[in-house]
Design a protein around this motif. Structure first.
Motif, PDB file in Angstrom:
ATOM      1  N   ASP A  51       0.825  -1.212   0.000  1.00 14.82           N
ATOM      2  CA  ASP A  51       0.000   0.000   0.000  1.00 14.82           C
ATOM      3  C   ASP A  51       0.857   1.259   0.000  1.00 14.82           C
ATOM      4  OD1 ASP A  51      -2.218  -1.548   0.024  1.00 14.82           O
ATOM      5  OD2 ASP A  51      -2.759  -1.184   2.111  1.00 14.82           O
ATOM      6  N   ALA A  52       1.931   1.237   0.764  1.00 20.02           N
ATOM      7  CA  ALA A  52       2.839   2.381   0.790  1.00 20.02           C
ATOM      8  C   ALA A  52       3.430   2.607  -0.599  1.00 20.02           C
ATOM      9  CB  ALA A  52       3.955   2.150   1.806  1.00 20.02           C
ATOM     10  N   SER A  53       3.818   1.525  -1.273  1.00 19.79           N
ATOM     11  CA  SER A  53       4.391   1.620  -2.615  1.00 19.79           C
ATOM     12  C   SER A  53       3.380   2.185  -3.605  1.00 19.79           C
ATOM     13  CB  SER A  53       4.852   0.234  -3.096  1.00 19.79           C
ATOM     14  OG  SER A  53       5.803  -0.309  -2.217  1.00 19.79           O
ATOM     15  N   ILE A  54       2.127   1.702  -3.514  1.00 19.45           N
ATOM     16  CA  ILE A  54       1.075   2.175  -4.412  1.00 19.45           C
ATOM     17  C   ILE A  54       0.875   3.676  -4.271  1.00 19.45           C
ATOM     18  CG2 ILE A  54      -1.449   2.202  -4.703  1.00 19.45           C
ATOM     19  CD1 ILE A  54      -1.441  -0.793  -4.470  1.00 19.45           C
ATOM     20  N   ASN A  55       0.794   4.147  -3.029  1.00 17.31           N
ATOM     21  CA  ASN A  55       0.522   5.573  -2.820  1.00 17.31           C
ATOM     22  C   ASN A  55       1.703   6.449  -3.212  1.00 17.31           C
ATOM     23  OD1 ASN A  55      -2.257   6.111  -1.402  1.00 17.31           O
ATOM     24  ND2 ASN A  55      -1.501   4.196  -0.546  1.00 17.31           N
ATOM     25  N   ILE A  56       2.907   5.954  -3.031  1.00 19.18           N
ATOM     26  CA  ILE A  56       4.082   6.711  -3.487  1.00 19.18           C
ATOM     27  C   ILE A  56       4.094   6.807  -5.007  1.00 19.18           C
ATOM     28  CG2 ILE A  56       6.606   6.661  -3.667  1.00 19.18           C
ATOM     29  CD1 ILE A  56       6.627   5.459  -0.823  1.00 19.18           C
ATOM     30  N   ARG A 128     -11.746   8.873  -4.351  1.00 13.53           N
ATOM     31  CA  ARG A 128     -11.707   7.540  -4.955  1.00 13.53           C
ATOM     32  C   ARG A 128     -11.936   7.546  -6.471  1.00 13.53           C
ATOM     33  NH1 ARG A 128     -16.290   7.900  -1.975  1.00 13.53           N
ATOM     34  NH2 ARG A 128     -18.308   7.396  -2.914  1.00 13.53           N
ATOM     35  N   ASN A 129     -12.550   8.609  -7.027  1.00 11.82           N
ATOM     36  CA  ASN A 129     -12.726   8.721  -8.473  1.00 11.82           C
ATOM     37  C   ASN A 129     -11.940   9.889  -9.066  1.00 11.82           C
ATOM     38  OD1 ASN A 129     -14.595   6.554  -8.736  1.00 11.82           O
ATOM     39  ND2 ASN A 129     -16.200   7.864  -7.887  1.00 11.82           N
ATOM     40  N   TYR A 130     -10.997  10.407  -8.291  1.00 13.25           N
ATOM     41  CA  TYR A 130     -10.323  11.652  -8.669  1.00 13.25           C
ATOM     42  C   TYR A 130      -9.326  11.488  -9.806  1.00 13.25           C
ATOM     43  CZ  TYR A 130      -7.948  16.131  -8.021  1.00 13.25           C
ATOM     44  OH  TYR A 130      -7.423  17.364  -8.209  1.00 13.25           O
ATOM     45  N   GLN A 131      -8.534  10.423  -9.792  1.00 18.35           N
ATOM     46  CA  GLN A 131      -7.514  10.222 -10.810  1.00 18.35           C
ATOM     47  C   GLN A 131      -7.678   8.864 -11.497  1.00 18.35           C
ATOM     48  OE1 GLN A 131      -4.887  12.114 -11.924  1.00 18.35           O
ATOM     49  NE2 GLN A 131      -5.398  13.897 -10.700  1.00 18.35           N
ATOM     50  N   GLY A 132      -8.930   8.460 -11.703  1.00 18.99           N
ATOM     51  CA  GLY A 132      -9.178   7.208 -12.399  1.00 18.99           C
ATOM     52  C   GLY A 132      -8.708   5.989 -11.633  1.00 18.99           C
ATOM     53  N   SER A 133      -8.121   5.036 -12.353  1.00 21.01           N
ATOM     54  CA  SER A 133      -7.770   3.739 -11.761  1.00 21.01           C
ATOM     55  C   SER A 133      -6.699   3.848 -10.690  1.00 21.01           C
ATOM     56  CB  SER A 133      -7.296   2.773 -12.853  1.00 21.01           C
ATOM     57  OG  SER A 133      -6.133   3.258 -13.483  1.00 21.01           O
ATOM     58  N   LEU A 134      -5.879   4.898 -10.733  1.00 21.47           N
ATOM     59  CA  LEU A 134      -4.797   5.023  -9.755  1.00 21.47           C
ATOM     60  C   LEU A 134      -5.333   5.227  -8.348  1.00 21.47           C
ATOM     61  CD1 LEU A 134      -2.132   7.167 -11.625  1.00 21.47           C
ATOM     62  CD2 LEU A 134      -2.412   4.688 -11.556  1.00 21.47           C
ATOM     63  N   THR A 135      -6.181   6.228  -8.179  1.00 17.21           N
ATOM     64  CA  THR A 135      -6.713   6.474  -6.840  1.00 17.21           C
ATOM     65  C   THR A 135      -7.716   5.400  -6.450  1.00 17.21           C
ATOM     66  OG1 THR A 135      -8.215   8.034  -7.897  1.00 17.21           O
ATOM     67  CG2 THR A 135      -6.373   8.949  -6.694  1.00 17.21           C
ATOM     68  N   ARG A 136      -8.353   4.804  -7.430  1.00 12.03           N
ATOM     69  CA  ARG A 136      -9.252   3.679  -7.125  1.00 12.03           C
ATOM     70  C   ARG A 136      -8.447   2.527  -6.533  1.00 12.03           C
ATOM     71  NH1 ARG A 136     -14.199   2.339  -7.391  1.00 12.03           N
ATOM     72  NH2 ARG A 136     -14.951   0.246  -7.904  1.00 12.03           N
ATOM     73  N   ALA A 137      -7.232   2.344  -7.029  1.00 17.31           N
ATOM     74  CA  ALA A 137      -6.361   1.297  -6.481  1.00 17.31           C
ATOM     75  C   ALA A 137      -6.054   1.568  -5.017  1.00 17.31           C
ATOM     76  CB  ALA A 137      -5.062   1.222  -7.286  1.00 17.31           C
ATOM     77  N   ALA A 138      -5.722   2.818  -4.692  1.00 12.72           N
ATOM     78  CA  ALA A 138      -5.397   3.181  -3.314  1.00 12.72           C
ATOM     79  C   ALA A 138      -6.612   3.031  -2.406  1.00 12.72           C
ATOM     80  CB  ALA A 138      -4.877   4.613  -3.265  1.00 12.72           C
ATOM     81  N   PHE A 139      -7.781   3.492  -2.884  1.00  9.53           N
ATOM     82  CA  PHE A 139      -8.998   3.414  -2.076  1.00  9.53           C
ATOM     83  C   PHE A 139      -9.412   1.962  -1.839  1.00  9.53           C
ATOM     84  CE2 PHE A 139     -13.662   2.951  -2.128  1.00  9.53           C
ATOM     85  CZ  PHE A 139     -13.950   3.534  -0.908  1.00  9.53           C
ATOM     86  N   LEU A 140      -9.414   1.157  -2.916  1.00 10.74           N
ATOM     87  CA  LEU A 140      -9.799  -0.250  -2.781  1.00 10.74           C
ATOM     88  C   LEU A 140      -8.850  -0.996  -1.856  1.00 10.74           C
ATOM     89  CD1 LEU A 140     -10.806  -1.282  -6.414  1.00 10.74           C
ATOM     90  CD2 LEU A 140     -12.295  -1.155  -4.409  1.00 10.74           C
ATOM     91  N   SER A 141      -7.578  -0.663  -1.961  1.00 12.55           N
ATOM     92  CA  SER A 141      -6.581  -1.336  -1.137  1.00 12.55           C
ATOM     93  C   SER A 141      -6.828  -1.056   0.342  1.00 12.55           C
ATOM     94  CB  SER A 141      -5.174  -0.879  -1.539  1.00 12.55           C
ATOM     95  OG  SER A 141      -4.205  -1.688  -0.951  1.00 12.55           O
ATOM     96  N   ALA A 142      -7.058   0.219   0.682  1.00 14.46           N
ATOM     97  CA  ALA A 142      -7.304   0.589   2.084  1.00 14.46           C
ATOM     98  C   ALA A 142      -8.608  -0.020   2.590  1.00 14.46           C
ATOM     99  CB  ALA A 142      -7.339   2.114   2.217  1.00 14.46           C
ATOM    100  N   ARG A 143      -9.652   0.018   1.761  1.00 19.90           N
ATOM    101  CA  ARG A 143     -10.947  -0.533   2.169  1.00 19.90           C
ATOM    102  C   ARG A 143     -10.867  -2.050   2.384  1.00 19.90           C
ATOM    103  NH1 ARG A 143     -15.300  -1.526  -2.285  1.00 19.90           N
ATOM    104  NH2 ARG A 143     -13.811  -3.261  -2.506  1.00 19.90           N
TER     105      ARG A 143
END
Length: 199
Positions: A51-56, A128-143
């Protein structure tokens, strides 16, 4: 500063905070997993590192084109598979040297992980819909991680009445399945080259 720039700045700060929180708790959970020989905690600690890697990576890709973001989305989908591979390794170790993790440490560490992930989910929810699939990845991962943490807590509580390695292993399988499903969803979103949606 325009409204768009303010939103971008808020998003960047949020992503960096989430990355730092995940990296910090990775060390906490990894140490606990090694001390009590927990497969689920080990898999979840690797998940915190992922998750840290994804957000970086999301932070670094903020100014990229839609096409390049779609490519990165595929990379993030592959990264989401890492915890599953880590769990398979711990299963092999567990069956070679069977052990039952301490239920108190398992539950408390899982509860701490839940607090971290709920905080990160709350922070990322509005993006969660701000930058397409990228932020969706971060949101889904945390959830999804928050759901896995609940499983870890339950496994620890079960350990008080059933002394067995299976509750820990079953939750580990759950973490693996959750990450594989999230990886599939992010890959599909990247394949569609979706246009980033603004809040």
């Amino acid at each position: 500063m325009t409204l768009q720039h303010k939103q971008d700045a808020q998003f960047a700060k949020s992503v960096l905070f989430v990355a730092f929180a995940n990296l910090t708790y990775f060390f906490v959970e990894f140490i606990a997993a090694n001390n009590i020989h927990s497969s689920s905690l080990f898999a979840d600690s690797i998940d915190f590192l992922e998750d840290a890697s994804i957000n970086i990576l999301i932070f670094l890709a903020l100014g990229w084109s839609i096409k390049n973001k779609a490519k990165l989305g595929k990379c993030l989908a592959v990264i989401l598979v890492i915890p599953a591979l880590a769990f398979l390794y711990t299963i092999w170790q567990k069956f070679n040297m069977p052990s039952v993790p301490d239920p108190s440490i398992l539950s408390l560490t899982g509860f701490g992980a839940l607090l971290v992930n709920l905080t990160c989910t709350f922070i990322l929810m509005r993006f969660r819909n701000y930058q397409g699939s990228l932020t969706r990845a971060a949101f889904l991962s945390a959830r999804n991680d928050a759901l896995a943490n609940i499983g870890i807590i339950i496994a620890g509580l079960i350990g008080y009445i059933w002394v067995s390695m299976w509750p820990d292993l079953i939750v580990g399988f759950l973490i693996m399945a959750i990450n594989l499903d999230a990886a599939k969803e992010i890959w599909e979103a990247s394949e569609s080259h979706e246009i980033p949606l603004k809040p």
